[in-house]
Design a protein around this motif. Structure first.
Motif, PDB file in Angstrom:
ATOM      1  N   SER A 120      42.199  48.276  47.800  1.00  0.00           N
ATOM      2  CA  SER A 120      40.531  49.182  46.671  1.00  0.00           C
ATOM      3  C   SER A 120      40.279  48.296  45.861  1.00  0.00           C
ATOM      4  N   LEU A 121      40.747  47.090  45.719  1.00  0.00           N
ATOM      5  CA  LEU A 121      40.810  46.689  44.533  1.00  0.00           C
ATOM      6  C   LEU A 121      39.032  45.304  45.395  1.00  0.00           C
ATOM      7  N   LEU A 122      39.550  45.056  46.034  1.00  0.00           N
ATOM      8  CA  LEU A 122      38.735  44.509  46.774  1.00  0.00           C
ATOM      9  C   LEU A 122      37.810  44.857  47.500  1.00  0.00           C
ATOM     10  N   ARG A 123      37.694  46.376  47.663  1.00  0.00           N
ATOM     11  CA  ARG A 123      35.927  47.174  47.955  1.00  0.00           C
ATOM     12  C   ARG A 123      35.879  47.140  46.222  1.00  0.00           C
ATOM     13  N   GLN A 124      36.095  47.704  45.988  1.00  0.00           N
ATOM     14  CA  GLN A 124      36.228  48.889  43.866  1.00  0.00           C
ATOM     15  C   GLN A 124      34.618  47.380  43.323  1.00  0.00           C
ATOM     16  N   HIS A 125      34.914  45.892  43.788  1.00  0.00           N
ATOM     17  CA  HIS A 125      34.321  45.280  42.869  1.00  0.00           C
ATOM     18  C   HIS A 125      33.541  44.184  44.127  1.00  0.00           C
ATOM     19  N   SER A 126      32.696  43.262  43.572  1.00  0.00           N
ATOM     20  CA  SER A 126      31.281  42.864  43.935  1.00  0.00           C
ATOM     21  C   SER A 126      32.540  40.816  43.566  1.00  0.00           C
ATOM     22  N   THR A 127      32.384  40.119  44.803  1.00  0.00           N
ATOM     23  CA  THR A 127      32.643  39.259  44.370  1.00  0.00           C
ATOM     24  C   THR A 127      32.751  38.244  42.745  1.00  0.00           C
ATOM     25  N   ASP A 128      31.814  38.304  42.658  1.00  0.00           N
ATOM     26  CA  ASP A 128      32.006  37.862  41.473  1.00  0.00           C
ATOM     27  C   ASP A 128      32.711  38.370  40.745  1.00  0.00           C
ATOM     28  N   ASP A 129      32.601  40.024  39.873  1.00  0.00           N
ATOM     29  CA  ASP A 129      33.481  40.600  39.361  1.00  0.00           C
ATOM     30  C   ASP A 129      34.662  40.764  39.150  1.00  0.00           C
ATOM     31  N   LEU A 130      35.045  40.400  40.547  1.00  0.00           N
ATOM     32  CA  LEU A 130      36.516  40.693  41.294  1.00  0.00           C
ATOM     33  C   LEU A 130      37.355  39.312  40.337  1.00  0.00           C
ATOM     34  N   ILE A 131      36.557  37.862  40.678  1.00  0.00           N
ATOM     35  CA  ILE A 131      36.898  36.715  40.039  1.00  0.00           C
ATOM     36  C   ILE A 131      36.679  36.619  38.645  1.00  0.00           C
ATOM     37  N   HIS A 132      36.029  37.624  37.752  1.00  0.00           N
ATOM     38  CA  HIS A 132      35.635  37.667  36.553  1.00  0.00           C
ATOM     39  C   HIS A 132      36.911  37.707  35.921  1.00  0.00           C
ATOM     40  N   GLU A 133      37.618  39.683  36.780  1.00  0.00           N
ATOM     41  CA  GLU A 133      38.674  40.009  36.181  1.00  0.00           C
ATOM     42  C   GLU A 133      39.205  39.485  36.788  1.00  0.00           C
ATOM     43  N   MET A 134      39.737  38.972  37.455  1.00  0.00           N
ATOM     44  CA  MET A 134      40.773  37.969  37.657  1.00  0.00           C
ATOM     45  C   MET A 134      40.759  37.054  36.422  1.00  0.00           C
ATOM     46  N   HIS A 135      39.835  36.041  36.545  1.00  0.00           N
ATOM     47  CA  HIS A 135      40.395  34.970  35.593  1.00  0.00           C
ATOM     48  C   HIS A 135      40.993  35.869  34.307  1.00  0.00           C
ATOM     49  N   GLN A 136      40.555  36.400  33.692  1.00  0.00           N
ATOM     50  CA  GLN A 136      40.654  37.442  32.832  1.00  0.00           C
ATOM     51  C   GLN A 136      42.778  37.946  32.532  1.00  0.00           C
ATOM     52  N   VAL A 137      43.168  38.521  33.924  1.00  0.00           N
ATOM     53  CA  VAL A 137      44.165  38.308  34.073  1.00  0.00           C
ATOM     54  C   VAL A 137      45.050  37.906  34.327  1.00  0.00           C
TER      55      VAL A 137
END
Length: 883
Positions: free
Chosen positions: A651-668
């Motif tokens: 669900s997390l992989l499909r909800q976000h683009s690669t860049d957005d996912l990397i950004h959120e993962m960096h924040q977390v």
């Protein structure tokens, strides 16, 4: 308004007389006085009171005004009071009719008359006009015109009144086309404001479509066209058929009784039939209901049957009053071509030749073929032809259709065209009842809840309409619909898909049997019969899987695909599902639900095409995971986050683009690296019209109560949870997402509001031993929320241990209320139920929540006693009163 004790003697006497008279009439009404006689008695009561005030006003004016001037005045009732059609607390429209010479006298009389009649307790619309002014204003304003059509001399000079009304009637006849058009436009505007009767859960018995106002519309049109407003007179003039006259009389008596009932109950002018009152009236009027149908649904079915009849009669009466341009008729005739020996078709209309029309209209196969041709060629059926068909079909004895009729109907269903509007016409003539007998039982059948906006029959035809609208859609649904080879089977399925409602048994099961009967009656092939029955039986399958299950779980998708069986059935079911949801009511099919449906469709289609389930051989996802892992490694963030990336939820992989996912993962990652507590962040999600909160937490030994504390925190902030995805990844990391509705967001800066909510959430999670946040008390104005008396459906708590071996699916269906989800999750926490995954679906007054749960040791909940304990506790939580 002055108190009763301070009123002048006459006004006080009249007020007392009015109140006493209403009380006596109510007693007679309760004892069985018919509604029309009740209206007449109320009108006589008003006349009696108004006459006393009128005579007193004349006497007072006589000291300063010549008697000859006073003798020229006429007091005229118009509108509902004019036609003697009052309900207990109706207003009284009155006009003081004066000549130019008696204008001063009229002003003198009006000053005391209006004051006294108001003090007497009658809500009065009042004007002073000359006959010329009446006509001038009427031709310019449809509301004034329609009210004055039903003028009645109450008291005063008869000659003054006759001169006015003769002039008014003659002027209306000369302007009949214009005035009829203006009357219709005014009525359409009013209907638009008050909505479609079959849509409204709280209809207005006067103004909603098919209500008392549409009966008045017939009178208004009749006045300009035939010089008469009385339904009886219009019938004698052959302007109204005996059948239509009877329909309007029965509807008028029923709805007038209902309006009287509403006024007497509330002791005021009340025309809105709300849901609690529907329940009370159904009981008081002796409705018993029947198997699968509540008494209130039985009562409302009668109501909708009357409003439907009024709608149809008013529409046809209006068509009869229109005078078509001779030039347009000549062009239509000259440019027409012959279809066969009976039928001709012009640029806009199709019709049957007049010398064969009577015989043609008696043949159901011929009528259905004409309708099929009209649909195929996008032509309207000419009014004289349709009127002849309508009269013949009304007189025709209902019999099962023969094969030519069935063949013509099946041909009609294949072509989108104007299919829905033609199906409505067939339904109006009860031809659909003959073709599909089960349709008759669902005619006007209301489902007594806030979710379903339309009656069952109206919903089914709207579902067909929603599907045919895809023909021009420039999107994926449009492409899928256009490539369907047999649209007729889809349209037939939509037309009958909910006809199993109104029985004790599940409507999908009953619907499957009805579909089999229809298939046999229509002599469908074995394959088409099987597909039709399957589609009806499983028409809720996409909703159940998409809205209540984890679409990232391969087992869920595999079972769904096995149930569907093929891509062709998948596309048929998909289009059926979307059309069905669109036909339920406005905003039911939102972007979130459409996204889930599309997600399920794509996963199932991918499985049919490649054999791969979610997470298997998805190169794009594998690439995304690698990019995220590399980015996290470069940042040297918390090692547990890198481990999380390896097993990241789909669900997390499909909800976000690669860049957005990397950004959120960096924040977390930055947060978890430097902070021991939970991570909470929010962002406005325009697509969902909500705020999305992401909460990441190392659970440690905590396996129970986390979800409960989160929902309690949101509730304490006054937020409503619209949906949620709860993911537990690996052994330790919890990653949850919530979409919430925040009423305060519009009044505050979004950033500061989101920060405030995050502080409440993190405090609740970082200090698990602290007192749970208290739900915010919700203050509601009177009438903002319907009483519990209308919540008739029982709460359901279901346990499913067949879908998975490793966890239990707990489904809950009930009525929503503030802080309900917080109470549910708190109850599960107290019972040591671990929530592994959750899907929250709230629409209007109902929720359908699904939780994947286990015992604290990770095992599914299979013990029947424990299930019963959980079920009882959840039901008690639902019944918990608000603070």
């Amino acid at each position: 308004m002055a108190s009763s004790g301070s009123l002048p003697s006459l006004a006080r006497q009249c007020r007392d007389r009015l109140n006493d008279g209403r009380g006596r009439i109510e007693s007679r009404f309760r004892a069985g006085l018919p509604s029309v006689q009740t209206a007449t008695a109320l009108t006589d009561l008003y006349d009696d009171v108004i006459e006393k005030i009128w005579q007193d006003s004349l006497e007072r004016a006589s000291s300063s005004v010549k008697a000859s001037q006073l003798s020229q005045l006429s007091l005229v009732a118009h509108g509902g009071y004019g036609r003697r059609d009052l309900s207990p607390y109706s207003d009284a429209d009155l006009m003081l009719l004066t000549t130019r010479r008696s204008a001063a006298a009229a002003a003198q009389v009006a000053s005391t008359f209006v004051r006294d009649i108001t003090d007497a307790g009658i809500d009065c619309g009042f004007s002073v006009r000359t006959p010329r002014e009446c006509c001038t204003l009427a031709w310019a304003d449809a509301k004034i015109y329609t009210s004055l059509t039903e003028s009645r001399l109450c008291f005063g000079n008869e000659q003054t009144f006759d001169r006015y009304f003769d002039r008014f009637r003659a002027g209306a006849r000369r302007r009949r086309n214009y005035l009829n058009h203006q009357s219709l436009m005014a009525r359409r505007e009013e209907r638009h404001k008050w909505g479609e009767t079959n849509y409204l859960l709280r209809p207005n018995v006067k103004r909603s479509r098919g209500g008392l106002r549409d009966i008045q519309l017939v009178r208004w049109l009749g006045f300009a066209t035939h010089g008469a407003t009385s339904l009886e007179q219009l019938n004698k003039l052959n302007a109204l058929s005996d059948e239509d006259y009877g329909t309007l009389r029965r509807a008028h008596a029923f709805m007038l009784r209902l309006r009287h009932e509403l006024h007497f109950r509330t002791k005021r002018a009340q025309d809105v039939l709300d849901r609690p009152t529907q329940l009370d009236i159904a009981e008081d009027w002796g409705y018993q209901g029947r198997s699968g149908v509540l008494p209130v649904e039985d009562f409302m079915q009668d109501y909708f049957e009357h409003t439907r009849g009024v709608r149809y009669v008013a529409a046809y009466f209006h068509d009869d009053t229109r005078i078509r341009s001779r030039a347009a008729g000549a062009v239509e005739s000259v440019m027409s071509r012959r279809i066969d020996e009976n039928i001709r078709m012009g640029p806009t209309h199709i019709w049957v030749k007049s010398n064969t029309l009577e015989q043609f209209a008696q043949s159901l196969p011929d009528v259905l073929r004409l309708i099929q041709l009209a649909n195929h060629h996008s032509r309207r059926i000419a009014h004289p032809t349709w009127q002849a068909i309508r009269k013949s079909m009304q007189d025709r004895e209902a019999t099962p259709p023969d094969q030519p009729a069935v063949d013509a109907f099946l041909e009609l269903l294949k072509d989108p065209g104007r299919l829905a509007s033609l199906l409505r016409r067939l339904h109006e003539l009860r031809i659909l009842d003959q073709l599909i007998p089960a349709m008759g039982r669902c005619r006007g059948l209301l489902q007594f809840n806030a979710y379903h906006k339309y009656t069952v029959d109206a919903h089914c035809i709207r579902a067909v309409e929603a599907a045919t609208d895809f023909i021009d859609a420039e999107n994926a649904m449009g492409r899928r619909y256009r490539r369907l080879k047999d649209k007729g089977l889809l349209h037939l399925a939509l037309l009958i898909h909910d006809l199993g409602k109104g029985y004790e048994e599940d409507h999908s099961e009953v619907g499957r049997r009805i579909a089999g009967d229809v298939a046999d009656l229509f002599h469908l092939s074995a394959d088409d019969k099987d597909t039709l029955q399957w589609l009806i039986h499983k028409h809720l399958l996409v909703n159940e899987v998409a809205f209540r299950h984890d679409l990232n779980d391969p087992e869920v998708v595999h079972k769904f695909a096995a149930e569907v069986g093929s891509i062709s059935r998948l596309e048929l079911l998909l289009i059926h599902t979307v059309a069905d949801l669109q036909a339920v009511g406005p905003d039911v099919l939102n972007d979130w639900k459409m996204g889930l449906i599309e997600d399920l469709y794509l996963r199932a289609r991918r499985y049919f095409e490649t054999g791969n389930l979610p997470g298997e051989n998805e190169a794009d996802l594998d690439s995304k995971i690698e990019q995220v892992k590399e980015s996290l490694a470069e940042k040297k963030l918390d090692p547990s986050l890198i481990e999380f990336a390896k097993d990241m939820p789909l669900s997390l992989l499909r909800q976000h683009s690669t860049d957005d996912l990397i950004h959120e993962m960096h924040q977390v990652g930055e947060w978890l690296t430097h902070n021991p507590g939970c991570y909470c962040a929010g962002a406005v999600d325009p697509a969902a019209s909500a705020v999305r909160y992401t909460i990441v937490l190392r659970q440690g030994e905590r396996r129970v109560g986390v979800f409960a504390r989160i929902t309690a925190a949101f509730s304490a902030c006054g937020l409503s949870i619209m949906r949620a995805n709860v993911e537990t990844v690996g052994e330790d990391l919890l990653w949850d997402q919530f979409w919430v509705n925040d009423p305060e967001l519009k009044q505050r800066q979004p950033e500061s509001r989101i920060e405030e909510v995050c502080r409440v959430v993190t405090k609740a999670l970082d200090d698990p031993d602290s007192v749970m946040p208290t739900p915010r008390r919700v203050w509601q104005t009177q009438g903002a929320k319907e009483p519990s008396s209308v919540l008739l459906l029982p709460t359901k708590v279901l346990f499913d241990n067949d879908t998975f071996d490793h966890q239990t699916i707990l489904s809950m269906f009930t009525y929503d209320r503030p802080s309900l989800l917080s109470d549910i999750s708190g109850t599960l926490s107290q019972l040591d139920v671990v929530i592994q995954f959750a899907k929250i679906d709230t629409h209007l007054d109902q929720i359908a929540d699904v939780f994947y749960v286990t015992n604290p040791d990770g095992s599914p909940i299979t013990d029947s006693d424990r299930q019963e304990t959980i079920r009882n506790a959840l039901v008690d939580a639902v019944r918990k009163p608000l603070p």
